[in-house]
Design a protein around this motif. Structure first.
Motif, PDB file in Angstrom:
ATOM      1  N   GLU A  79     -25.731  43.323 -40.663  1.00 52.54           N
ATOM      2  CA  GLU A  79     -24.705  44.126 -40.000  1.00 52.54           C
ATOM      3  C   GLU A  79     -23.689  43.235 -39.291  1.00 52.54           C
ATOM      4  O   GLU A  79     -22.483  43.510 -39.322  1.00 52.54           O
ATOM      5  CB  GLU A  79     -25.334  45.114 -39.018  1.00 52.54           C
ATOM      6  N   ARG A 117     -21.441  41.937 -41.961  1.00 52.19           N
ATOM      7  CA  ARG A 117     -20.535  42.995 -42.427  1.00 52.19           C
ATOM      8  C   ARG A 117     -19.382  43.186 -41.442  1.00 52.19           C
ATOM      9  O   ARG A 117     -18.215  43.280 -41.835  1.00 52.19           O
ATOM     10  CB  ARG A 117     -21.304  44.305 -42.599  1.00 52.19           C
ATOM     11  N   ARG A 118     -19.706  43.196 -40.154  1.00 50.40           N
ATOM     12  CA  ARG A 118     -18.656  43.382 -39.150  1.00 50.40           C
ATOM     13  C   ARG A 118     -17.719  42.170 -39.083  1.00 50.40           C
ATOM     14  O   ARG A 118     -16.516  42.328 -38.865  1.00 50.40           O
ATOM     15  CB  ARG A 118     -19.279  43.687 -37.784  1.00 50.40           C
ATOM     16  N   TRP A 119     -18.270  40.986 -39.288  1.00 55.96           N
ATOM     17  CA  TRP A 119     -17.432  39.780 -39.347  1.00 55.96           C
ATOM     18  C   TRP A 119     -16.440  39.889 -40.502  1.00 55.96           C
ATOM     19  O   TRP A 119     -15.237  39.660 -40.337  1.00 55.96           O
ATOM     20  CB  TRP A 119     -18.315  38.544 -39.496  1.00 55.96           C
ATOM     21  N   GLU A 120     -16.960  40.239 -41.664  1.00 54.98           N
ATOM     22  CA  GLU A 120     -16.107  40.348 -42.855  1.00 54.98           C
ATOM     23  C   GLU A 120     -15.099  41.483 -42.739  1.00 54.98           C
ATOM     24  O   GLU A 120     -14.053  41.449 -43.388  1.00 54.98           O
ATOM     25  CB  GLU A 120     -16.981  40.527 -44.101  1.00 54.98           C
ATOM     26  N   SER A 121     -15.384  42.481 -41.896  1.00 53.80           N
ATOM     27  CA  SER A 121     -14.459  43.589 -41.676  1.00 53.80           C
ATOM     28  C   SER A 121     -13.426  43.281 -40.591  1.00 53.80           C
ATOM     29  O   SER A 121     -12.602  44.140 -40.261  1.00 53.80           O
ATOM     30  CB  SER A 121     -15.240  44.858 -41.276  1.00 53.80           C
ATOM     31  N   GLY A 122     -13.492  42.101 -39.997  1.00 51.56           N
ATOM     32  CA  GLY A 122     -12.509  41.705 -38.989  1.00 51.56           C
ATOM     33  C   GLY A 122     -12.735  42.304 -37.616  1.00 51.56           C
ATOM     34  O   GLY A 122     -11.792  42.409 -36.822  1.00 51.56           O
ATOM     35  N   LEU A 123     -13.973  42.672 -37.300  1.00 52.20           N
ATOM     36  CA  LEU A 123     -14.257  43.325 -36.025  1.00 52.20           C
ATOM     37  C   LEU A 123     -14.599  42.361 -34.889  1.00 52.20           C
ATOM     38  O   LEU A 123     -14.769  42.793 -33.751  1.00 52.20           O
ATOM     39  CB  LEU A 123     -15.393  44.336 -36.205  1.00 52.20           C
ATOM     40  N   CYS A 154     -18.483  40.571 -31.184  1.00 48.80           N
ATOM     41  CA  CYS A 154     -18.270  41.968 -31.550  1.00 48.80           C
ATOM     42  C   CYS A 154     -19.212  42.799 -30.687  1.00 48.80           C
ATOM     43  O   CYS A 154     -20.434  42.755 -30.873  1.00 48.80           O
ATOM     44  CB  CYS A 154     -18.572  42.175 -33.037  1.00 48.80           C
ATOM     45  N   GLN A 195     -25.397  52.949 -36.646  1.00 57.94           N
ATOM     46  CA  GLN A 195     -25.952  52.082 -37.686  1.00 57.94           C
ATOM     47  C   GLN A 195     -27.454  51.929 -37.409  1.00 57.94           C
ATOM     48  O   GLN A 195     -27.870  51.673 -36.280  1.00 57.94           O
ATOM     49  CB  GLN A 195     -25.220  50.731 -37.677  1.00 57.94           C
TER      50      GLN A 195
END
Length: 186
Positions: free
Chosen positions: A17, A20-26, A50, A58
């Motif tokens: 998770e 995923r949040r890193w890759e989503s720019g969060l 984040c 989640q």
């Protein structure tokens, strides 16, 4: 310190998770300083963070929050410290990044009582750096121990008393970091 207090599958799910949040720019570059004078200073603190919310749906974050609530109750029963909630975030240190020696208790507030770090690095090797360096509380220049950020390892320590640093790492270093607090959530 414990290497197996949380199920391995939960730690792995949290790592996924975070990724995923890193890759989503969060993630955002972390700051230092008091609330009204926050600033970015990568010479002091080089991570990106984040923040997690208590109402996050989640599944792995929900399971972690459930575990944290049980742990908070146990800490309150055993140590009578009046913990009310946990604030936490994912943290990612890029290659070469670290965090200089500090304590987690803010100068203007005594609400942070217990610091928590859960490491999320499945392939961490000796020599990758990124250790949590714990200093002696009464002699903050005296290093006591270095803790490798291995997958699933959990650290709990007093936020007001334990000086510590994150040593520079040679590859990305992930964690879930938080603080059990005695005030009311904002």
């Amino acid at each position: 310190m414990s290497d197996d207090i949380l199920p391995a599958a939960l730690a792995q799910g949290l790592r996924q998770e975070a990724q995923r949040r890193w890759e989503s720019g969060l993630f955002r570059t972390a700051t230092v300083g008091p609330t009204l004078a926050k600033r970015q200073d990568t010479d002091i603190r080089g991570d990106s963070i984040c923040w997690l919310q208590a109402h996050d749906v989640q599944a792995d974050i929900t399971a972690f929050h459930d575990w944290a609530v049980r742990t908070q109750g146990l800490l309150n029963r055993e140590f009578f410290i009046g913990l009310r909630w946990l604030e936490c975030h994912f943290a990612r240190y890029g290659s070469g990044a670290g965090y200089t020696r500090h304590v987690d208790q803010h100068v203007a507030s005594s609400a942070r009582k217990i610091s928590l770090v859960l490491y999320l690095n499945p392939d961490w090797q000796q020599g990758d750096g990124g250790e949590l360096c714990i200093y002696h509380p009464e002699s903050p220049d005296t290093e006591q121990v270095r803790i490798a950020p291995r997958m699933g390892r959990l650290m709990l320590f007093r936020s007001d008393l334990i000086p510590h640093a994150v040593l520079p790492c040679s590859s990305a270093r992930w964690s879930l970091t938080g603080w059990f607090r005695s005030d009311e959530p904002a």
